[in-house]
Every structure is written in C-alpha cells, then in structure tokens.
Scaffold this motif. Structure first.
Motif, PDB file in Angstrom:
ATOM      1  N   ASN A  15       0.818  -1.220   0.000  1.00  0.00           N
ATOM      2  CA  ASN A  15       0.000   0.000   0.000  1.00  0.00           C
ATOM      3  C   ASN A  15       0.846   1.262   0.000  1.00  0.00           C
ATOM      4  OD1 ASN A  15      -2.685   0.940  -0.239  1.00  0.00           O
ATOM      5  ND2 ASN A  15      -2.656   1.651   1.886  1.00  0.00           N
ATOM      6  N   TYR A  16       2.136   1.115  -0.321  1.00  0.00           N
ATOM      7  CA  TYR A  16       3.008   2.281  -0.476  1.00  0.00           C
ATOM      8  C   TYR A  16       3.674   2.219  -1.841  1.00  0.00           C
ATOM      9  CZ  TYR A  16       2.447   3.623   4.403  1.00  0.00           C
ATOM     10  OH  TYR A  16       1.920   4.033   5.599  1.00  0.00           O
ATOM     11  N   LEU A  17       4.062   3.391  -2.342  1.00  0.00           N
ATOM     12  CA  LEU A  17       4.608   3.513  -3.686  1.00  0.00           C
ATOM     13  C   LEU A  17       5.917   4.278  -3.629  1.00  0.00           C
ATOM     14  CD1 LEU A  17       3.882   3.075  -6.758  1.00  0.00           C
ATOM     15  CD2 LEU A  17       2.986   5.403  -6.693  1.00  0.00           C
ATOM     16  N   TYR A  24      -3.661   6.344 -10.815  1.00  0.00           N
ATOM     17  CA  TYR A  24      -2.326   6.606 -10.302  1.00  0.00           C
ATOM     18  C   TYR A  24      -2.407   7.722  -9.263  1.00  0.00           C
ATOM     19  CZ  TYR A  24       2.673   7.476 -10.011  1.00  0.00           C
ATOM     20  OH  TYR A  24       3.969   7.613  -9.555  1.00  0.00           O
ATOM     21  N   MET A  25      -2.206   7.355  -8.012  1.00  0.00           N
ATOM     22  CA  MET A  25      -2.179   8.281  -6.882  1.00  0.00           C
ATOM     23  C   MET A  25      -3.389   9.206  -6.874  1.00  0.00           C
ATOM     24  SD  MET A  25       0.286   7.285  -5.134  1.00  0.00           S
ATOM     25  CE  MET A  25       0.362   8.567  -3.903  1.00  0.00           C
ATOM     26  N   GLU A  47       2.074   6.797   0.629  1.00  0.00           N
ATOM     27  CA  GLU A  47       0.892   5.946   0.682  1.00  0.00           C
ATOM     28  C   GLU A  47       0.089   6.073  -0.617  1.00  0.00           C
ATOM     29  OE1 GLU A  47      -2.696   4.870   3.840  1.00  0.00           O
ATOM     30  OE2 GLU A  47      -1.474   6.685   4.088  1.00  0.00           O
ATOM     31  N   LYS A  48      -0.384   4.932  -1.116  1.00  0.00           N
ATOM     32  CA  LYS A  48      -1.161   4.930  -2.360  1.00  0.00           C
ATOM     33  C   LYS A  48      -2.525   5.576  -2.125  1.00  0.00           C
ATOM     34  CE  LYS A  48       1.010   0.681  -4.098  1.00  0.00           C
ATOM     35  NZ  LYS A  48       0.784  -0.739  -4.450  1.00  0.00           N
ATOM     36  N   GLU A  86      -8.647   1.326  -5.921  1.00  0.00           N
ATOM     37  CA  GLU A  86      -7.306   1.461  -5.386  1.00  0.00           C
ATOM     38  C   GLU A  86      -6.297   1.798  -6.478  1.00  0.00           C
ATOM     39  OE1 GLU A  86      -5.841  -3.174  -5.322  1.00  0.00           O
ATOM     40  OE2 GLU A  86      -6.878  -2.371  -3.556  1.00  0.00           O
ATOM     41  N   HIS A  87      -5.168   2.339  -6.025  1.00  0.00           N
ATOM     42  CA  HIS A  87      -4.084   2.702  -6.928  1.00  0.00           C
ATOM     43  C   HIS A  87      -3.669   1.495  -7.772  1.00  0.00           C
ATOM     44  CE1 HIS A  87      -0.189   4.434  -8.144  1.00  0.00           C
ATOM     45  NE2 HIS A  87       0.277   3.226  -7.911  1.00  0.00           N
ATOM     46  N   GLY A  88      -3.494   1.723  -9.060  1.00  0.00           N
ATOM     47  CA  GLY A  88      -3.109   0.638  -9.964  1.00  0.00           C
ATOM     48  C   GLY A  88      -4.273  -0.012 -10.688  1.00  0.00           C
TER      49      GLY A  88
END
Length: 879
Positions: free
Chosen positions: A543-545, A625-626, A567-568, A601-603
């Motif tokens: 859950n972090y990028l 994306y974010m 954090e995403k 969610e991100h992605g």
C-alpha cells in the motif's frame, strides 16, 4: 329533423363529395383549439380531413376573440396548417387600477398587447413594473399599485463593518456598499461588499468575519493556495526533508483565531542525539548533537564488534541500528540461502566466518531490490535481497554510426543484451554489448576510425611514485602500470582513444556506512559497507509507492538521494467518454461489484468499448495513479462512403470516403426544390437521412369558374409566384382573389359567386345566435332574428335583412355583471338596495353601493353609484 336542416346537411355533404371527387389533397385534420369552436362543428366533423384552401367560420368563448378583434372570423386550411395558428386570444378590459390613475372609458386589449400604468406617488405595480400585459390568464401583473418598498440603513447593523455612503434611505432594488474593519473580510474574502433593498428587506445579509492572512512558511510548505482564511480555519503544513517543528513532528497544523494564527509554521533542522551505549563501545566523534548527514564510527575496547562499524544521522534518526561488543567468540555462518529468481556470485562454501560478505545477482527479466550483498554477523546472515519481475521492456535498438547490431528478436526484457560490431576500418570504443535495464538501453559504444584513434599522455601526479613502462605517450589499447606512494602493489590502466580507463587515481576510495532503514520500506538489516558510487534500490511496504528516485547512492561517504515511500491514494469513479462506456466483466456478480465500488485502489485499470460506428484509435484503457485517472481514450467515428444519391439531385463535393463529422450539401435540378434538410452529416460510419427533390414549378393555372386571369397566362410558374383573377359580371369575388405556386402546387381557391341579391349564412355574434336554423344561402330581402344567452343584454336591432347580397349590421350581446360577496368584502362595501350573496345585473343597469358599518369612503375611490358596462363594474373602496 326539419326541411331546412336536411337541406343544410345535404349541401355540406355535397361540397365534401365534390372536393374529394376533384382529387384535392386532404391536408388539415379537424381543428382542436382552446377557448372556441367551429360553427356547426358536429355536422362538419365527418368531412375532415379537408384540402388546402378550405375555410370555416368559428366563434370564441366569452372573454376571448379572434386575433382580428371582430365577433367571428374564418379558420383557413393552408400549407402550414390552420390559420390563424391561435384562433382565440384573451380579451382584457382596462378602466380601473387600484391606487393609480384610471381611464374614464373602458378599453379592450387582446392577448400580447401591453399598456403603461400610472400609479400614485409612493406606489408601483408588482416588482416595480409600470407596464401590464394581456396574457392568456388575464392582466400580468394585476392592475393593482402597491406601496413602494424602501429600506433604511438603521434597519440593519454591520458587526465589524460600516456603510460607505451617507444616504439613510434607499428605494426598492437600490444598492449600497459597506466596508469591513481592519482584520475582517466579507464571506468572499473582500474588504468591502454590497447589499440591495428588496421587497423583504436588505439582502444579502452583510457580514464581516475575522480573517487571517497567509502566514510566512519557514523551512515548510503547504498544499493550500488560499491567500486568506476565516475564523477557525485550519492550515496544514509539512516540513522540508531534514527539518521538524518544535514539537519534533514533520507535519503540523495551525488555526486562525481572533488573535491571529495559533502558531507559526516554522521548522528547524533535525538533530540526532546519541543514546546511552555499551561502555565497551568507542564512539567517534563525540558531540552533544549531530545534524542530518553526520557520521558516527564505532570500535570495541575489548571483544568483537557485532553490527555496523558506522551509522548516519537522517531526518528519521540514526540508521542502521547501533552495534554491540561481544566478549566471547563470534559464530560462523552456514551456506547463504537461495533466493527466488536469483543466484549467488562465485562458488559456495560450507562455512563462512564472521564478517564475510557474499553478493547476489538476479536472473534475466528480474530486478534486484534491497541490499545486493549480505554479511555473516555472529552466525546469522543479514537481510536477503529480493528479485522482482521487471515488466518494462525496451523499444527499438538504437542505431550505431559506422556500426551494426548482430541479429536479435524483440521484445527486449530487463537483462537482455544485444551485441554491436564496427565497420572494417573502425574500432569500437566502449562495451560491445548494450543491456536493457528497467525499460532503457545502456549507453551505446562508439565506432571511431582506426587511423584517427588518439594517444594517451602520462598523468603528472605527486601521488604516483613509479610508472611501467616509462613513456610519455601510450598507443590506443596499451596498458600502463603505476604504483602509488605508501603502497607496494602496482595498479594498471588501459589507454582507450586518448583517455585512461580507469583513470589513474591514488586517492583511497571512500565508503559509506551500511544503508539506512527508510520509513515505510521493507526491512533492511545489513552491516555491509558500500563504496562511493554504488547504488541500492529499496522495496516499499504494501500500500506504499516508491517516489523518484528509486535508488539511493553512496556519495562522498554518505547516503544521498534517499527514495520516499508514499501511501497509495485511491481514485473515484473512472471518467466517462463520449460514444463509449466501461467494458465490464461478463459475469453478473463481477459486473455488479465493479459498478458498486465508489473507490478504486491505486493501480486499478479499466478498458473502454465504443458504440456502434465508433472505434478507439489508441490505448483503450485508463489507470488509477495516486488518486487520479490517466487520460481516457476517445471514441472516433468511423468514416462514411459516398453520400446516398437522390433523384434529380447532386451533392456539393462527392468523394469516395468522408471522415466522421464531415458534411455535404444537396442541390436539386432546375424546377425542383429541397424537401428536408439540404445538409447531411457523417456520424459513426452512417449518413443522416438525405432530403428529396420535389417539383417547385407549377403548370398552367387550372380553370376557375366565372373568373378571368389578370395578365398573361403562362405555361409554367416558379414557386412563390402569384396570379390574380377577377370575376366575370354579374359575379363577385368571395374571399381572396389570388392563388400562389408553392412547391409545384397551386395554393388558394378564389370563388366567384352570383351577386344578384343573394346572401350567405348570417354573421355569428358573441354570446348569441339566430333563432332559426342557418342556411347556406338566402334570397334577397330575407330576414333572421337574433337572441342573447341568459343574463346578456341585446344591443341594436334583433332583426337583420339581406339586401344586395349583404346582411345589415347584426346586434351585440352585452356582458352581464356578477357582484360576488368576496369582492365587496375586500373593498368593505355592500349593495345599498340588495342583500343577496351573488347579484346579476344587466349591462347598462345602475348599481349603488355603500360602506360597511364602521368604514368610510377611501381617498380617490370611484363613486358609489356606478353602472354595469359589458360585464365590468368600477367598484368603490372603503377603509
């Protein structure tokens, strides 16, 4: 049914039969209109639809009249339909306005007409208007002048503000300005505002609220772009890397209060303090406080050091963890473990001593994350690296001037390499193989002409003690050996086109302490030191990028360019596109769930599909994306073939293919006109419906009984041309004397009637009718009688006579007056001689009122004795 009725019905049916027998086109249905009806419509209804040119007499309901204003008129069937389009319009009577100047005589207006009203001083019509308009529902606004609203500045108090102008009273809809005191602003953040005098008072409510200006940020930033803030507004800020606020936090918030900001958004350089350590541990250098970037080195007074020999101060504290000193023996390690998709450098041994280091490499298509070296520390290996699949591929192989690439097949994944060769008279400078690393090719070599290769000169340095062989210049690809002072062994360097590789250097390479444990990254527990220039890639927690840069570098003895794991952020619903929609999973359950999600969610990725006739020319998806979706695709309309052909028509530009959105225009041959839109459009691979070419010229005028054409008769007429006819004696024209050529058809039907004394049906009157059945034709000197409906008064002669083909003037039926109790109650009046609730009075009849007990005649009131005039009474007023 009497003889007269039978005769009328026979005539109507015969006329309808003759009209159909002549082949006339039926184009008008039975007319349905408000507030009126045709004369004898029950008898005429079966004859509809009827052809163009027919006309019928009609009358309107009480209070309405034809647009001409006469008692009755004709409804005509035309190409555009029934004419007039609105047969019955409202009649509005004006002779009195409350609290204003009234006309002496009543005047009748029809729907759409307006008049100006003069109200007494201090009065106005509703909403400040001075004009009334006759509408379908009567006068708008009503004929009543109301007292004009005014506002006083004393009616309102501006807290923390004051009025800018000196006036005390303002008329309705007038505006005035106000200003706020120092440190206060309006709801919109301005120092001044305005309010307007409305019917219900001042609006909007003036407001001056406490404000705070944007503060000065010291070593900190904020995402809020506002320049002012209201009372109790919060402002979040974040310290720059390596800084923290006075509360030892990297983030904070301040609040706007009556006394200004609750705090200052200031951040100070982070310091690291050394905790109490093992007494056997020697720490260097010794200071009370250390800044970000400072290093600490360790050694043991006795025993073995377990842990790193140095650590570094970062904005998140010291890293890695401090070492300890062990009094006894340190343990050795077994073979280093295997890692998925990776392998150990060099040969394996059964046992490794404390402090020994082992390196790892990843297999092709995999990228190494974490430390690429592990160390044996008292019987345990430090953190292992991870090999993650690298999905990015490299594009086309770059071209090499004077060189070529050996055969290779795409796609090119991470770790793949291609080999180059130079032309026969050229020499390669650099590595002959180029690698694909994380979607990018490494640097290309160069192909330099062999006869242009440069020589290398010996570097003059006081640190170099000896050189072998002793020369001043060296040819390309020759080797030089040199020895540094205070060293026994020789180093070597190769001359590559005028440059030494590696460059002779006697300076000792600086090393960095073991890499730090960055917040929100996967655990790195290592004691291995890295040399200047080496890099290390980290892996973020779930859950972090990773935010650029992806690697940290050892430079000048310190780790620099540290990555950040953020954090995403999820996304809301994906964007919609024109002519397309989200491609959802096939199963109903998955479809339902994907639709229900309000957060993605991100992605997350979605694909789009286009409607029929449209396609997506590029990538068909979006990715989250974010917190933001990538740019969605566009659905582009498919092209169209040639436009459809139409008889007797052509297009402005005929091609084999047209792009989506292109338009073409049709033109018809001479004598023909466009029926429908002349312009059609290509939309989604299909053309809109084309028009038709219809004949617009008319042939020779058909024969009209007992009529002669004025002017020369032609064989052909253009659309819009008119022809006038006159009747032969003794016939007279009944209706219009012209016919018009409209799109190939003659519109209009002049009729020449025998003028020798006969009359048509008697004219209709409002609110009355003849006492006998109406006939289509009357002999000279015939007469008919009229009678009015109940409560209407007949004015004029009730009998009219047919003379010389015309009827004498018919009478009129004057409106009766109704005096409702609610009107008398509103004006505080009663009838002087009657006591019923609803009184009927004939037009012209005298009526007398008096005030109710306790009331007296109002100023400007009409007289108490008045008349009923065509249904209207000028009521007096008591107060």
């Amino acid at each position: 049914m009497g003889f007269c009725s039978m005769l009328l019905l026979s005539n109507i049916l015969l006329t309808a039969w003759l009209s159909t027998a002549k082949g006339e086109v039926k184009s008008c249905e039975f007319p349905q209109f408000k507030y009126g009806r045709l004369y004898y419509e029950e008898i005429l209804r079966p004859n509809f639809p009827v052809s163009i040119g027919n006309k019928y007499s009609y009358k309107c309901d009480n209070g309405f009249s034809p647009p001409s204003g006469i008692f009755w008129d004709y409804l005509r069937c035309t190409v555009q339909g029934w004419e007039p389009e609105v047969p019955c319009v409202r009649k509005c009577v004006f002779h009195y306005v409350e609290n204003g100047q009234s006309a002496y005589w009543e005047k009748i207006y029809v729907q759409g007409q307006s008049l100006k009203v003069q109200c007494y001083n201090g009065y106005s019509l509703q909403n400040g208007q001075d004009t009334m308009t006759c509408t379908e529902n009567g006068w708008s606004p009503p004929p009543k002048c109301i007292r004009i609203k005014t506002c006083s500045v004393s009616d309102i108090e501006i807290e923390n503000g004051f009025f800018s102008e000196s006036f005390r009273t303002y008329a309705l809809n007038r505006e005035t300005s106000y200003r706020c005191k120092q440190g206060y602003v309006t709801n919109t953040g301005e120092t001044s505002g305005s309010i307007t005098c409305l019917q219900n008072g001042w609006s909007p409510q003036p407001s001056c609220i406490k404000s705070c200006e944007r503060p000065v940020f010291e070593n900190s930033v904020t995402k809020n772009n506002s320049t002012w803030f209201k009372l109790n507004d919060k402002l979040d800020y974040e310290c720059l890397i390596g800084y923290e606020n006075e509360y030892k936090h990297t983030k904070g918030s301040i609040t706007c209060t009556y006394y200004g900001w609750s705090d200052t958004p200031s951040c100070y350089e982070i310091e690291c303090s050394v905790p109490i350590l093992d007494r056997k541990l020697v720490v260097s250098p010794r200071k009370e406080k250390y800044r970000v970037g400072d290093l600490l080195e360790f050694s043991c007074r006795s025993g073995h050091r377990v842990g790193p020999d140095s650590v570094q101060c970062y904005h998140f504290g010291w890293s890695p963890s401090f070492p300890t000193c062990k009094a006894g023996q340190v343990a050795s390690c077994a073979q280093p473990p295997e890692i998925p998709n990776g392998e150990i450098n060099g040969a394996k041994r059964v046992e490794y001593s404390h402090g020994e280091v082992v390196g790892y490499d990843c297999k092709p298509r995999f990228l190494l994350k974490g430390p690429n070296k592990i160390q044996c520390v008292d019987g345990m290996w430090t953190t292992l690296p991870v090999c993650v699949e690298e999905e990015r591929t490299c594009g086309d192989i770059p071209e090499l001037e004077h060189g070529s690439v050996k055969f290779s097949v795409p796609p090119y994944h991470h770790g793949d390499s291609v080999e180059f060769t130079c032309a026969e008279t050229f020499t390669m400078i650099g590595l002959g193989s180029v690698f694909c690393l994380s979607g990018k090719w490494t640097q290309l070599p160069k192909c330099v002409a062999t006869d242009q290769l440069e020589k290398c000169r010996v570097l003059k340095s006081t640190d170099i003690e000896a050189i072998k062989p002793k020369r001043k210049e060296f040819q390309h690809n020759s080797t030089m050996y040199y020895k540094c002072r205070d060293k026994q062994e020789y180093e070597h360097s190769i001359c590559i086109n005028g440059k030494w590789n590696p460059e002779p250097n006697c300076i000792r390479k600086i090393s960095c302490p073991p890499p730090p444990q960055i917040p929100n990254t996967q655990v790195i527990e290592t004691t291995v030191k890295y040399l200047d220039g080496e890099k290390l890639s980290v892996l973020c927690q779930d859950n972090y990028l990773t935010q650029d840069p992806e690697e940290m570098m050892c430079k000048d003895g310190r780790w620099q360019s540290l990555p950040h794991c953020i954090e995403k952020i999820p996304c809301s619903q994906p964007p919609t596109i024109e002519h397309g929609s989200i491609k959802l999973p096939r199963t109903s359950e998955k479809r339902r769930k994907s639709i229900e999600f309000s957060s993605h969610e991100h992605g997350t990725t979605f694909s789009y599909v286009c409607d029929d006739g449209f396609r997506i020319p590029e990538e068909n998806g979006v990715a989250c994306y974010m917190g933001k979706w990538s740019t969605p695709p566009r659905c582009v309309g498919l092209p169209c073939g040639p436009p459809p052909s139409i008889p007797l028509g052509t297009v402005s530009l005929e091609l084999e293919s047209y792009q989506h959105g292109e338009e073409v225009t049709y033109h018809c041959s001479t004598g023909f006109g466009i029926d429908g839109p002349a312009l059609i459009k290509c939309e989604g691979g299909k053309w809109s419906d084309p028009p038709k070419c219809i004949k617009t010229d008319c042939d020779i005028l058909p024969t009209i009984e007992n009529a002669i054409i004025r002017g020369k008769n032609k064989k052909s007429y253009r659309t819009g041309e008119q022809v006038t006819v006159r009747c032969q004696s003794p016939y007279q024209m009944n209706g219009s004397d012209t016919v018009t050529c409209i799109n190939g058809r003659w519109i209009g039907k002049p009729v020449c009637k025998d003028s020798r004394g006969k009359c048509g049906p008697p004219p209709p009157i409002d609110n009355g009718d003849i006492t006998s059945l109406s006939l289509p034709e009357y002999e000279p000197f015939s007469s008919v009688d009229y009678q009015c409906q109940k409560y209407y008064l007949l004015k004029g002669k009730k009998t009219i006579t047919c003379r010389n083909g015309k009827w004498s003037e018919p009478p009129t039926c004057l409106h009766a007056c109704i005096i409702p109790e609610n009107i008398m109650e509103a004006r505080k009046i009663i009838l002087k001689w009657r006591h019923t609730k609803n009184i009927y009075s004939h037009s012209g009849e005298d009526i007398e009122f008096e005030c109710k007990y306790g009331y007296h005649k109002a100023r400007g009131s009409p007289p108490f004795r008045t008349k009923c005039i065509s249904g209207t009474i000028n009521y007096p007023i008591c107060e």
